[in-house]
Write a protein that holds these residues in place. Structure first.
Motif, PDB file in Angstrom:
ATOM      1  N   LYS A   1      28.725   6.017 -64.740  1.00  0.00           N
ATOM      2  CA  LYS A   1      27.620   6.212 -63.805  1.00  0.00           C
ATOM      3  C   LYS A   1      26.296   6.281 -64.573  1.00  0.00           C
ATOM      4  N   ALA A   2      26.279   7.000 -65.678  1.00  0.00           N
ATOM      5  CA  ALA A   2      25.062   7.110 -66.491  1.00  0.00           C
ATOM      6  C   ALA A   2      24.671   5.745 -67.058  1.00  0.00           C
ATOM      7  N   LEU A   3      25.661   4.984 -67.494  1.00  0.00           N
ATOM      8  CA  LEU A   3      25.396   3.653 -68.017  1.00  0.00           C
ATOM      9  C   LEU A   3      24.805   2.757 -66.933  1.00  0.00           C
ATOM     10  N   LYS A   4      25.355   2.827 -65.733  1.00  0.00           N
ATOM     11  CA  LYS A   4      24.851   2.025 -64.614  1.00  0.00           C
ATOM     12  C   LYS A   4      23.421   2.437 -64.265  1.00  0.00           C
ATOM     13  N   GLU A   5      23.142   3.752 -64.266  1.00  0.00           N
ATOM     14  CA  GLU A   5      21.794   4.220 -63.969  1.00  0.00           C
ATOM     15  C   GLU A   5      20.812   3.748 -65.044  1.00  0.00           C
ATOM     16  N   ALA A   6      21.236   3.771 -66.293  1.00  0.00           N
ATOM     17  CA  ALA A   6      20.378   3.303 -67.377  1.00  0.00           C
ATOM     18  C   ALA A   6      20.088   1.812 -67.221  1.00  0.00           C
TER      19      ALA A   6
END
Length: 188
Positions: free
Chosen positions: A139-144
């Motif tokens: 999720k953090a990777l997608k948000e980044a």
């Protein structure tokens, strides 16, 4: 003369590109009785230019027009300087904001990449793949990724606006140079 030739000469006449001989040929053509039907309206316009009484031009008109042009040019220059100053401030704010966003994104990425997860076995860099990332990391990777795409889009908009500003400045400089060249020519 052929109608096509007359049309070409008329276009040149209206653009101020005809010689005195060509204008005389047009005058002779339109003064004759054998004018093509499609050029009858042009005949009226053309002949009205040659049969009109001369216009009296006041002697001070040229000076007034020069002063008006000079005033307009100086106003445009002042507006351009004001716009350039405000555009620079806007650009600096935008670049500063973009740099801050990038710094935050990098910080968040490093935080999530280096944060040990409780209860998760430690994965060596060789073993770490997209398949064995936790849901929070995915999720953090997608948000980044989304943030970087948004940043790229906004950066491109800023670059496009900068191109518009540059174009406007070029046009202003061109007008100013023409005005200055005219003054130099008159002084010479």
């Amino acid at each position: 003369m052929k109608t096509d030739e007359i049309k070409i000469m008329l276009d040149a006449f209206y653009n101020g590109e005809t010689t005195a001989a060509e204008e005389l040929r047009l005058l002779e053509y339109f003064s004759s009785e054998y004018v093509a039907d499609e050029l009858l309206d042009e005949k009226e316009v053309f002949l009205s230019m040659y049969q009109a009484e001369p216009i009296d031009v006041p002697p001070a008109l040229e000076t007034k027009l020069e002063n008006l042009i000079d005033n307009l040019a100086s106003e445009e220059k002042q507006k351009a300087e004001i716009n350039a100053g405000s555009n620079r401030k806007h650009l600096l704010r935008w670049v500063g904001s973009a740099a801050a966003c990038i710094a935050v994104l990098i910080s968040v990425t490093f935080y999530f990449n280096n944060k040990p997860d409780a209860g998760q076995p430690t994965v060596s860099p060789k073993q770490q793949t997209a398949e064995n990332l936790s849901e929070a990391d995915k999720k953090a990777l997608k948000e980044a990724e989304d943030a970087l795409i948004l940043l790229s889009s906004n950066f491109n908009k800023g670059v496009n606006q900068l191109a518009i500003v540059t174009s406007s400045l070029d046009k202003s400089n061109e007008i100013l140079n023409k005005t200055l060249n005219r003054k130099k020519d008159k002084e010479s």
